[in-house]
Design a protein around this motif. Sequence first.
Motif, PDB file in Angstrom:
ATOM      1  N   LYS A  85       0.821  -1.207   0.000  1.00  0.00           N
ATOM      2  CA  LYS A  85       0.000   0.000   0.000  1.00  0.00           C
ATOM      3  C   LYS A  85       0.856   1.259   0.000  1.00  0.00           C
ATOM      4  O   LYS A  85       1.954   1.278   0.536  1.00  0.00           O
ATOM      5  N   TRP A  86       0.327   2.290  -0.671  1.00  0.00           N
ATOM      6  CA  TRP A  86       0.949   3.601  -0.684  1.00  0.00           C
ATOM      7  C   TRP A  86       0.369   4.434   0.469  1.00  0.00           C
ATOM      8  O   TRP A  86      -0.648   4.074   1.067  1.00  0.00           O
ATOM      9  N   THR A  87       0.994   5.576   0.717  1.00  0.00           N
ATOM     10  CA  THR A  87       0.357   6.611   1.529  1.00  0.00           C
ATOM     11  C   THR A  87      -0.581   7.367   0.599  1.00  0.00           C
ATOM     12  O   THR A  87      -0.134   7.898  -0.416  1.00  0.00           O
ATOM     13  N   PRO A  88      -1.885   7.382   0.876  1.00  0.00           N
ATOM     14  CA  PRO A  88      -2.826   7.963  -0.085  1.00  0.00           C
ATOM     15  C   PRO A  88      -2.652   9.472  -0.257  1.00  0.00           C
ATOM     16  O   PRO A  88      -2.085  10.153   0.600  1.00  0.00           O
ATOM     17  N   ALA A  89      -3.158   9.983  -1.366  1.00  0.00           N
ATOM     18  CA  ALA A  89      -3.166  11.420  -1.617  1.00  0.00           C
ATOM     19  C   ALA A  89      -4.149  12.103  -0.672  1.00  0.00           C
ATOM     20  O   ALA A  89      -5.136  11.498  -0.237  1.00  0.00           O
ATOM     21  N   MET A  90      -3.880  13.375  -0.384  1.00  0.00           N
ATOM     22  CA  MET A  90      -4.761  14.146   0.497  1.00  0.00           C
ATOM     23  C   MET A  90      -5.130  15.455  -0.183  1.00  0.00           C
ATOM     24  O   MET A  90      -4.282  16.124  -0.786  1.00  0.00           O
ATOM     25  N   GLN A  91      -6.390  15.808  -0.088  1.00  0.00           N
ATOM     26  CA  GLN A  91      -6.878  17.078  -0.603  1.00  0.00           C
ATOM     27  C   GLN A  91      -7.899  17.633   0.378  1.00  0.00           C
ATOM     28  O   GLN A  91      -8.849  16.935   0.752  1.00  0.00           O
ATOM     29  N   ASP A  92      -7.690  18.862   0.820  1.00  0.00           N
ATOM     30  CA  ASP A  92      -8.584  19.492   1.799  1.00  0.00           C
ATOM     31  C   ASP A  92      -8.685  18.647   3.064  1.00  0.00           C
ATOM     32  O   ASP A  92      -9.757  18.548   3.691  1.00  0.00           O
ATOM     33  N   GLY A  93      -7.577  18.001   3.427  1.00  0.00           N
ATOM     34  CA  GLY A  93      -7.547  17.215   4.652  1.00  0.00           C
ATOM     35  C   GLY A  93      -8.197  15.854   4.552  1.00  0.00           C
ATOM     36  O   GLY A  93      -8.327  15.150   5.559  1.00  0.00           O
ATOM     37  N   LYS A  94      -8.601  15.443   3.353  1.00  0.00           N
ATOM     38  CA  LYS A  94      -9.274  14.157   3.173  1.00  0.00           C
ATOM     39  C   LYS A  94      -8.531  13.316   2.134  1.00  0.00           C
ATOM     40  O   LYS A  94      -7.994  13.851   1.168  1.00  0.00           O
ATOM     41  N   PRO A  95      -8.500  11.990   2.314  1.00  0.00           N
ATOM     42  CA  PRO A  95      -7.869  11.121   1.310  1.00  0.00           C
ATOM     43  C   PRO A  95      -8.681  11.107   0.021  1.00  0.00           C
ATOM     44  O   PRO A  95      -9.914  11.147   0.053  1.00  0.00           O
ATOM     45  N   VAL A  96      -7.991  11.098  -1.098  1.00  0.00           N
ATOM     46  CA  VAL A  96      -8.655  11.069  -2.396  1.00  0.00           C
ATOM     47  C   VAL A  96      -8.003  10.011  -3.278  1.00  0.00           C
ATOM     48  O   VAL A  96      -6.859   9.606  -3.055  1.00  0.00           O
ATOM     49  N   ARG A  97      -8.743   9.567  -4.279  1.00  0.00           N
ATOM     50  CA  ARG A  97      -8.250   8.585  -5.243  1.00  0.00           C
ATOM     51  C   ARG A  97      -7.519   9.325  -6.365  1.00  0.00           C
ATOM     52  O   ARG A  97      -7.997  10.331  -6.854  1.00  0.00           O
ATOM     53  N   VAL A  98      -6.372   8.802  -6.783  1.00  0.00           N
ATOM     54  CA  VAL A  98      -5.587   9.454  -7.829  1.00  0.00           C
ATOM     55  C   VAL A  98      -5.138   8.412  -8.853  1.00  0.00           C
ATOM     56  O   VAL A  98      -4.727   7.309  -8.493  1.00  0.00           O
ATOM     57  N   MET A  99      -5.224   8.790 -10.125  1.00  0.00           N
ATOM     58  CA  MET A  99      -4.783   7.900 -11.193  1.00  0.00           C
ATOM     59  C   MET A  99      -3.351   8.200 -11.578  1.00  0.00           C
ATOM     60  O   MET A  99      -2.969   9.361 -11.704  1.00  0.00           O
ATOM     61  N   TYR A 100      -2.567   7.154 -11.758  1.00  0.00           N
ATOM     62  CA  TYR A 100      -1.194   7.266 -12.225  1.00  0.00           C
ATOM     63  C   TYR A 100      -1.052   6.488 -13.531  1.00  0.00           C
ATOM     64  O   TYR A 100      -1.788   5.533 -13.793  1.00  0.00           O
ATOM     65  N   SER A 101      -0.073   6.877 -14.341  1.00  0.00           N
ATOM     66  CA  SER A 101       0.326   6.069 -15.488  1.00  0.00           C
ATOM     67  C   SER A 101       1.798   5.715 -15.313  1.00  0.00           C
ATOM     68  O   SER A 101       2.558   6.473 -14.716  1.00  0.00           O
ATOM     69  N   LEU A 102       2.180   4.549 -15.831  1.00  0.00           N
ATOM     70  CA  LEU A 102       3.527   4.053 -15.595  1.00  0.00           C
ATOM     71  C   LEU A 102       4.063   3.347 -16.836  1.00  0.00           C
ATOM     72  O   LEU A 102       3.464   2.377 -17.304  1.00  0.00           O
ATOM     73  N   PRO A 103       5.188   3.818 -17.391  1.00  0.00           N
ATOM     74  CA  PRO A 103       5.853   3.067 -18.466  1.00  0.00           C
ATOM     75  C   PRO A 103       6.830   2.058 -17.855  1.00  0.00           C
ATOM     76  O   PRO A 103       7.572   2.387 -16.941  1.00  0.00           O
ATOM     77  N   ILE A 104       6.815   0.832 -18.360  1.00  0.00           N
ATOM     78  CA  ILE A 104       7.740  -0.209 -17.908  1.00  0.00           C
ATOM     79  C   ILE A 104       8.597  -0.610 -19.102  1.00  0.00           C
ATOM     80  O   ILE A 104       8.083  -1.108 -20.112  1.00  0.00           O
ATOM     81  N   THR A 105       9.880  -0.365 -19.003  1.00  0.00           N
ATOM     82  CA  THR A 105      10.786  -0.678 -20.104  1.00  0.00           C
ATOM     83  C   THR A 105      11.125  -2.169 -20.097  1.00  0.00           C
ATOM     84  O   THR A 105      11.549  -2.715 -19.067  1.00  0.00           O
ATOM     85  N   ILE A 106      10.909  -2.806 -21.249  1.00  0.00           N
ATOM     86  CA  ILE A 106      11.161  -4.236 -21.377  1.00  0.00           C
ATOM     87  C   ILE A 106      12.355  -4.443 -22.316  1.00  0.00           C
ATOM     88  O   ILE A 106      12.405  -3.867 -23.398  1.00  0.00           O
ATOM     89  N   GLN A 107      13.291  -5.282 -21.911  1.00  0.00           N
ATOM     90  CA  GLN A 107      14.420  -5.622 -22.776  1.00  0.00           C
ATOM     91  C   GLN A 107      14.854  -7.051 -22.481  1.00  0.00           C
ATOM     92  O   GLN A 107      15.346  -7.360 -21.403  1.00  0.00           O
ATOM     93  N   SER A 108      14.661  -7.911 -23.475  1.00  0.00           N
ATOM     94  CA  SER A 108      15.028  -9.304 -23.325  1.00  0.00           C
ATOM     95  C   SER A 108      16.548  -9.443 -23.257  1.00  0.00           C
ATOM     96  O   SER A 108      17.288  -8.681 -23.893  1.00  0.00           O
ATOM     97  N   THR A 109      16.992 -10.419 -22.489  1.00  0.00           N
ATOM     98  CA  THR A 109      18.435 -10.669 -22.393  1.00  0.00           C
ATOM     99  C   THR A 109      18.945 -11.533 -23.536  1.00  0.00           C
ATOM    100  O   THR A 109      20.145 -11.741 -23.674  1.00  0.00           O
ATOM    101  N   ARG A 110      18.017 -12.023 -24.366  1.00  0.00           N
ATOM    102  CA  ARG A 110      18.408 -12.864 -25.498  1.00  0.00           C
ATOM    103  C   ARG A 110      18.626 -12.030 -26.740  1.00  0.00           C
ATOM    104  O   ARG A 110      18.017 -11.006 -26.932  1.00  0.00           O
TER     105      ARG A 110
END
Length: 247
Positions: A222-247
């Motif tokens: 678990k992460w530490t959640p985002a806070m807005q106006d003193g309340k926890p809120v849901r936040v969307m993230y995007s993440l690139p994952i670099t793939i490189q085969s060893t072969r």
Amino acid sequence: MIKKIFLFLFLLISIATFSQESELLSETDDVNAPDVVKPIFNEGGIDKFYEFINQEFNFSKISKSGTIVVSFSINTLGEIKNIRVIDFPDVESATEIIRVIQKAPKWEPAKRAGKPFEVKLKMPFNFTIKESIKQEPVKTTENTFSTANGIENKPKFAGGLVRFQEFIAKNYRTPDVEGLRGKVIVSFVVEKDGSIVDVKVIKDLGYGTGAEAIRVLNLSPKWTPAMQDGKPVRVMYSLPITIQSTR
């Protein structure tokens, strides 16, 4: 009024582009044969599907103009499957188009001699955003923000993003495919309790790379959640994952 203008432009440009560039494919049937009935959406043609996209698409998530190219299958039950974003101007627009297409009602499947068969659609969506319009976080009744931009206290992974990247690298199992390289892009929501939910693959490289990204993110502490106006809120993230085969 601004949103209505965006929707109108999007509809006109998209319909014109589809008639020239879209593709309808099938591995087993000739989709252009005279006895083939093409798939139908909401008792109409492709224009009805564009209308649905325009009504549901949240343009506040888009930061710049561009073209999204999407492919998906319509199976024999009329269900949309195998959604893939082939080209996109930014991760936010790709995530949003996937959300909308997943929400779409069933189609009437393509038929040949009265028998349904699966087809694949490849569709471009063109849109223009005026530079004077700034993207702002979108707050809903569920305290959900579209991105971490504008959040008072962003969500945090223990040790920071560097540690999160190390977690991904440690747990991700790269497929043993010679010459496989590129980026898998995923989006996810950091929930109010810090858990990761709603993991989606925006772009994958095949060979199970997207499914593996989902598996690893679902293992995340678990992460530490985002806070807005003193309340926890849901936040969307995007993440690139670099793939490189060893072969």
